[in-house]
Design an enzyme around this catalytic site. Structure first.
Site, PDB file in Angstrom:
ATOM      1  N   SER A  50      67.469   0.862  54.427  1.00 28.67           N
ATOM      2  CA  SER A  50      66.146   0.444  53.948  1.00 28.67           C
ATOM      3  C   SER A  50      65.452   1.602  53.243  1.00 28.67           C
ATOM      4  CB  SER A  50      65.280  -0.008  55.122  1.00 28.67           C
ATOM      5  OG  SER A  50      65.825  -1.175  55.679  1.00 28.67           O
ATOM      6  N   ARG A 107      59.838   5.430  63.241  1.00 30.27           N
ATOM      7  CA  ARG A 107      60.621   6.229  62.269  1.00 30.27           C
ATOM      8  C   ARG A 107      60.043   7.643  62.091  1.00 30.27           C
ATOM      9  NH1 ARG A 107      62.669   2.569  63.559  1.00 30.27           N
ATOM     10  NH2 ARG A 107      63.568   0.815  62.442  1.00 30.27           N
ATOM     11  N   GLU A 113      61.075   5.344  53.597  1.00 27.54           N
ATOM     12  CA  GLU A 113      61.785   5.631  54.851  1.00 27.54           C
ATOM     13  C   GLU A 113      62.877   6.655  54.583  1.00 27.54           C
ATOM     14  OE1 GLU A 113      62.653   2.308  57.442  1.00 27.54           O
ATOM     15  OE2 GLU A 113      64.563   3.206  58.040  1.00 27.54           O
TER      16      GLU A 113
END
Ligand SMILES: Cc1cc2nc3c(=O)[nH]c(=O)nc-3n(C[C@H](O)[C@H](O)[C@H](O)COP(=O)(O)OP(=O)(O)OC[C@H]3O[C@@H](n4cnc5c(N)ncnc54)[C@H](O)[C@@H]3O)c2cc1C
Length: 318
Positions: A209, A153, A314
């Site tokens: 998320s 990520r 995130e």
């Protein structure tokens, strides 16, 4: 901005501009510089929490949506192409390699920046090169996949400082795929979409998320306990049992940490920690940005208190 946010949250932007190509994007950046405006880039708005108070600057939304297939099974696509359209384009040409992204919302630009991934795949597996505009010079920069420094990520586009490219606007990317069977590709994409429909709280506005999964190495006391947990796929940790996922690195699930901290279904204002998937905070009923932020802080606090683990965001909060 709520209109452009998957969350349906966000106040007004002082200036809002949709750029249809590189030239318009560079022009907008020059205007912002001349007027000393802060700039925020918005893709599909599927991973950002925008402030209730709005944004006192220029929001640029690249709607660069061209796609073409090139030599050696490559696709060149604009940053504003929705992932769903990119997948359909690839499947239409029997090009495989993006099926993991079935049901992944948002644009190509957002997916590249965050090295989006799921079901064992990540953007870094298919990206050959990325084109972006440097806001200081408004010149185009072309980077190879290696120079994008993709990791879990992460990418150079999230990194500030001299070596980072935070602030650059991604305008397009070239992806390398492989010849495949169209039916198989479509079946695989559909499977992922159905999995998401079963497991994600898609009935409410959300931004996916909220926290990254937690690297297994950071919660294991020793190399031996790490290796054992990877081998058996399970970690006993502070009285709870976690499955170890290895997608793309060994991690334990942030959702499980939140759930084991007793926060499943907890709500504040119009926002709620989803009971279906506790790493989602949904906009259950007219939530404001501060409702979501309160629940994010609560999740961090309780997970730290019970497990001694710091959850890393995130999503991008503006
Ligand atoms: C239901 C749901 C499921 C999800 N599942 C997953 C998943 O499985 N895996 C996963 O990785 N993510 C997932 N996400 C998160 C999200 O879809 C991805 O992160 C997506 O790639 C974000 O793209 P976007 O265009 O919406 O970006 P935005 O949300 O608009 O922006 C995200 C960040 O990228 C920046 N950005 C956007 N476009 C550009 C550009 N052109 N140039 C430079 N910066 C840019 C923004 O400034 C912001 O900082 C999910 C989200 C939802 C709502």
């Amino acid at each position: 901005m709520a209109k452009y946010s998957h969350y349906k949250i966000g106040g007004p932007a002082r200036f809002f501009f949709e750029s249809k190509n590189e030239r318009e994007t560079a022009w907008a950046l020059r205007e912002a510089k001349a007027r000393r405006l802060s700039v925020f880039v918005l893709g599909g708005g599927t991973n950002v929490l925008l402030p209730d108070s709005g944004f006192d600057g220029l929001v640029i939304r690249p709607v660069i949506t061209g796609m073409k297939s090139g030599r050696k099974n490559t696709i060149e696509a604009g940053a504003g192409v929705p992932m769903e359209k990119l997948l359909a384009f690839a499947a239409g040409r029997s090009l495989a390699g993006l099926e993991w992204a079935g049901g992944l919302p948002g644009t190509l630009g957002g997916a590249v920046r965050g090295n989006a991934g799921c079901f064992g795949g990540e953007m870094k597996d298919v990206v050959v090169s990325v084109r972006s505009i440097d806001p200081r010079t408004t010149k185009i920069v072309e980077r190879s996949a290696k120079a994008c420094a993709f990791s879990y990520r992460e990418s150079v586009f999230k990194q500030a400082g001299r070596r980072g490219a935070a602030g650059e606007i991604i305008i397009g990317a070239t992806l390398a795929l492989a010849p495949g069977n169209r039916r198989e590709i479509l079946r695989s994409v559909r499977e992922k979409i159905e999995h998401r429909q079963r497991n994600h709280p898609l009935e409410h506005p959300n931004i996916g998320s909220i926290f990254k999964n937690v690297p297994l190495a950071s919660v294991c006391r020793s190399k031996r306990s790490f290796e054992r947990a990877v081998a058996v796929g399970v970690l006993e940790f502070r009285g709870s049992r976690f499955s170890v996922k290895t997608d793309p690195v060994p991690v334990i699930s942030a959702a499980k940490l939140i759930s084991e901290s007793g926060l499943r279904g907890v709500s504040f204002g119009g926002a709620m920690i989803s009971a279906k998937h506790p790493n989602f905070i949904v906009n259950a009923l007219g939530a404001e940005s501060r409702d979501v932020k309160t629940l994010m802080s609560l999740a961090k606090l309780e997970v730290r208190r019970k497990f001694g683990v710091s959850l890393d965001e995130e999503v991008q909060t503006v």
